[in-house]
Design a protein around this motif. Structure first.
Motif: not given
Length: 199
Positions: A145-148, A9-11, A36-39, A125-133
């Motif tokens: 969170a800063r690394h993300f 899970g990365y999001g 080996g991955w970039v988000r 969507p900011q609500t998606y950004v919020d969910t990830c953070l």
């Protein structure tokens, strides 16, 4: 006997509320670093008028994420319908805590098809950004969170603040309290991204 499946899970799957409520994932999540991955903001969903996180391979990069048990069933494939399930080598993952071992099983990452930055019709969507953070803060505090934020590509002007909309743009969002809302905005501002958000 079949081997257990685990998904990286990365999001939004970083958020316990999101994965438990919308994907019935209740197992423990192991914080890991995947080599080996970039988000990046490159997974466009026209049916939801939104762009979500995707990944691209990059041998010189690594991404902090979470490994969690899952069942790859039709419900999960529907949630991840814009992605292909790609099997990972165990050697590409390192637990973030040295006293934790990786579970035995098959590891998967979802890789979005046709990656591209968000178009105006399908903003972040900011609500998606919020969910990830929210998930980052749960799993690794402000450091994660800063690394993300700092290691995610394509922050863009196609970014909609839908927090106060009666109908959220992201259908699998996690609840957001006032102090977490302020912290997320401060972290985004510190990284130089907040001014890009519309609304």
């Amino acid at each position: 006997m079949s081997r257990s499946d685990y998904i990286l899970g990365y999001g939004s799957l970083l958020s316990a509320y999101s994965r438990q409520t919308y994907s019935n994932m209740h197992g423990d999540a192991v914080p890991v670093t995947a080599k080996g991955w970039v988000r990046g903001w490159t997974a466009t969903y026209p049916d939801e008028n939104a762009t979500y996180l995707g990944v691209r391979p990059d041998p010189s990069s690594s991404m902090r994420a979470a490994l969690m048990p899952t069942v790859i069933d039709p419900a999960l494939r529907l949630r991840e319908r814009g992605y292909d399930f790609v099997e990972l080598e165990q050697s590409s993952l390192t637990p973030d805590q040295p006293d934790i071992s990786l579970p035995d099983g098959r590891y998967w990452i979802v890789v979005n098809r046709d990656p591209a930055p968000a178009p105006a019709a399908c903003p972040l969507p900011q609500t998606y950004v919020d969910t990830c953070l929210i998930g980052c803060l749960e799993m690794g505090g402000e450091d994660l969170a800063r690394h993300f934020i700092e290691n995610t590509e394509h922050w863009t002007t196609a970014w909609l603040n839908d927090r106060d909309h009666a109908e959220k743009r992201y259908p699998r969002h996690s609840p957001l309290d006032g102090s977490t809302r302020d912290l997320i905005d401060q972290l985004l501002d510190n990284a130089g991204h907040l001014h890009l958000r519309q609304g």
